[in-house]
Scaffold this active site. Structure first.
Site, mmCIF file in Angstrom:
data_model
loop_
_atom_site.group_PDB
_atom_site.id
_atom_site.type_symbol
_atom_site.label_atom_id
_atom_site.label_comp_id
_atom_site.label_asym_id
_atom_site.label_seq_id
_atom_site.Cartn_x
_atom_site.Cartn_y
_atom_site.Cartn_z
ATOM 1 N N ARG A 186 39.495 50.890 57.907
ATOM 2 C CA ARG A 186 38.639 50.294 58.711
ATOM 3 C C ARG A 186 38.051 51.244 59.807
ATOM 4 O O ARG A 186 36.699 50.916 60.189
ATOM 5 C CB ARG A 186 39.185 48.913 59.477
ATOM 6 C CG ARG A 186 39.534 47.929 58.493
ATOM 7 C CD ARG A 186 40.257 46.688 58.973
ATOM 8 N NE ARG A 186 40.244 45.667 58.097
ATOM 9 C CZ ARG A 186 40.940 44.492 58.597
ATOM 10 N NH1 ARG A 186 41.594 44.481 59.428
ATOM 11 N NH2 ARG A 186 41.194 43.391 57.430
ATOM 12 N N LYS A 245 47.918 28.646 44.738
ATOM 13 C CA LYS A 245 47.891 27.399 45.162
ATOM 14 C C LYS A 245 46.515 26.838 45.154
ATOM 15 O O LYS A 245 45.542 27.467 45.318
ATOM 16 C CB LYS A 245 48.455 26.769 46.464
ATOM 17 C CG LYS A 245 49.921 27.090 46.541
ATOM 18 C CD LYS A 245 50.320 26.521 47.899
ATOM 19 C CE LYS A 245 52.025 26.521 47.979
ATOM 20 N NZ LYS A 245 52.392 26.110 49.209
ATOM 21 N N GLY A 250 42.641 40.044 49.429
ATOM 22 C CA GLY A 250 43.619 41.069 49.553
ATOM 23 C C GLY A 250 44.237 41.648 48.302
ATOM 24 O O GLY A 250 44.609 42.591 47.792
ATOM 25 N N GLY A 292 38.760 36.522 55.054
ATOM 26 C CA GLY A 292 38.507 35.172 55.328
ATOM 27 C C GLY A 292 37.190 34.903 55.502
ATOM 28 O O GLY A 292 36.588 33.734 54.798
#
Length: 392
Positions: free
Chosen positions: A37, A194, A347, A370
């Site tokens: 980053r 999930k 990720g 996100g």
């Protein structure tokens, strides 16, 4: 999307405030373990310095308590690494909201922005003070674009000029190309553990894509919804009606939603577990489904070969264990060989891209986390929305 770009602006003599994403992993001693980053923000800083701007850079790091910045919360190690990468001194400035001294052609690091009271709440007074520090505000932190905070949103309201840095601009352009102006067929691969964590995403994508591929443990809920036994695999029984509704939505739209026809099973979840290939109708009551089989992989590879655009978010098996990584490996190679525009994010997805050595074969790799997921879900990203408003 319409927004101003930093690279299009005259920056000579201007005070430029860059909000970067320098939230890098560190070990127990504070040493940086991955500087990706930091390296990614270098182009924006170099561009501003070369143009003759007085540059200020800040970021969040970890989860400090506002107003209580501890040594482990400091951006000092990041400033040191940035100095090495730029080849110039990058002094660290603390208590900076009241004013910053920096000369044209120089750069300073502003201490962890989340140490300032009001940062996370997007405090208006704090935002105004920050905006007063600069002539040009640059958001180059797409990974935080889904948060409305003082350095990602509030400051952009009040700065004289608000624009996107090269990382932010590239990310938004890649997302727009894949989802707003795609070449068809548009194929999405959604994996994960999930359905509940990807439910909004699946509901959004099924209305947009030509083919929706589900994989990983979340596919078990769809298999159950389609009438198959999944043994003792991870499944969300309560979401079977939601899965059935998504399958019905795909059918009503005329888009395909291929489910696995063969799977790789085991009796336990471990690195030593023995893998057994089975047809989907042959899964036993004590089986765990941990990957898709070669017939399913071949079928999906054919779909990817015909695709015009591919969006990939999540592996289709427990690829961390090689005996359950065949499906993800084959899909990765199919994406790499496809002529489609490909966008990968998340990720686990990035870990799979790296493991199977296809980084150079993906059109764009998102590191947004996100923010990437929320964009795919069709949500408004506050930091992007304000840049669009300021460009109007």
């Amino acid at each position: 999307m319409n927004f101003k770009k930093m690279i299009d602006l005259a920056l000579a003599g201007k005070r430029v405030f860059i909000r970067a994403d320098l939230n890098v992993p560190q070990d127990a001693s504070g040493a940086i373990t991955d500087d990706t980053r930091i390296r990614a923000t270098v182009p924006a800083i170099k561009h501003a310095l070369k143009a003759g701007a007085a540059v200020m850079v800040t970021s969040h790091l970890g989860r400090p308590s506002e107003g209580e910045c501890k040594p482990e919360d400091s951006l000092a190690p990041i400033a040191q690494r940035l100095s090495e990468l730029l080849g110039v001194a990058v002094p660290l400035k603390r208590d900076w909201t009241g004013g910053v001294e920096v000369a044209p052609g120089a750069v300073v690091m502003l201490e962890n922005c989340r140490c300032n009271k009001g940062e996370k709440k997007n405090d208006d007074a704090l935002s105004r003070r920050m905006a007063a520090l600069c002539d040009v505000y640059v958001n180059d932190a797409f990974g935080t674009a889904h948060r409305a905070e003082a350095t990602t949103h509030g400051i952009a309201k009040y700065a004289t000029v608000a624009c996107a840095g090269p990382l932010m601009a590239a990310e938004l352009e890649a997302l727009a190309l894949a989802l707003e102006h795609p070449q068809h067929p548009l194929v999405a691969i959604v994996g994960g553990s999930k359905v509940s964590t990807k439910l909004t995403l699946l509901k959004t994508l099924v209305q947009k894509v030509d083919e929706l591929i589900v994989g990983g443990a979340l596919a078990n809920t769809f298999l159950l919804a389609a009438g198959y036994s999944v043994g003792k695999s991870l499944v969300e029984q309560e979401l079977v009606p939601e899965a059935q509704a998504i399958i019905a939505a795909a059918k009503a739209k005329g888009s395909a939603m291929p489910l696995p026809v063969d799977v790789v099973c085991a009796k336990e979840f471990s690195a030593q577990a023995q893998a057994t290939l089975k047809g989907i109708a042959d899964v036993a009551a004590d089986d765990l489904i941990l990957d898709i089989g070669p017939q399913s992989s071949a079928r999906l590879s054919e779909i990817l070969a015909r695709a015009g655009t591919i969006v990939w978010n999540g592996p289709v098996g427990v690829f961390e264990y090689d005996q359950f990584g065949g499906g993800t490996a084959r899909l990765a190679q199919a994406i790499a060989q496809s002529k489609a525009y490909s966008l990968a994010g998340g990720g686990d997805t990035l870990a799979a891209v790296a493991k199977y050595g296809i980084t150079e074969n993906i059109s764009y790799i998102s590191t947004g986390g996100g923010a990437f997921l929320e964009f795919l879900e069709g949500r408004t990203l506050p930091a992007v929305e304000i840049l669009e408003q300021r460009a109007a």
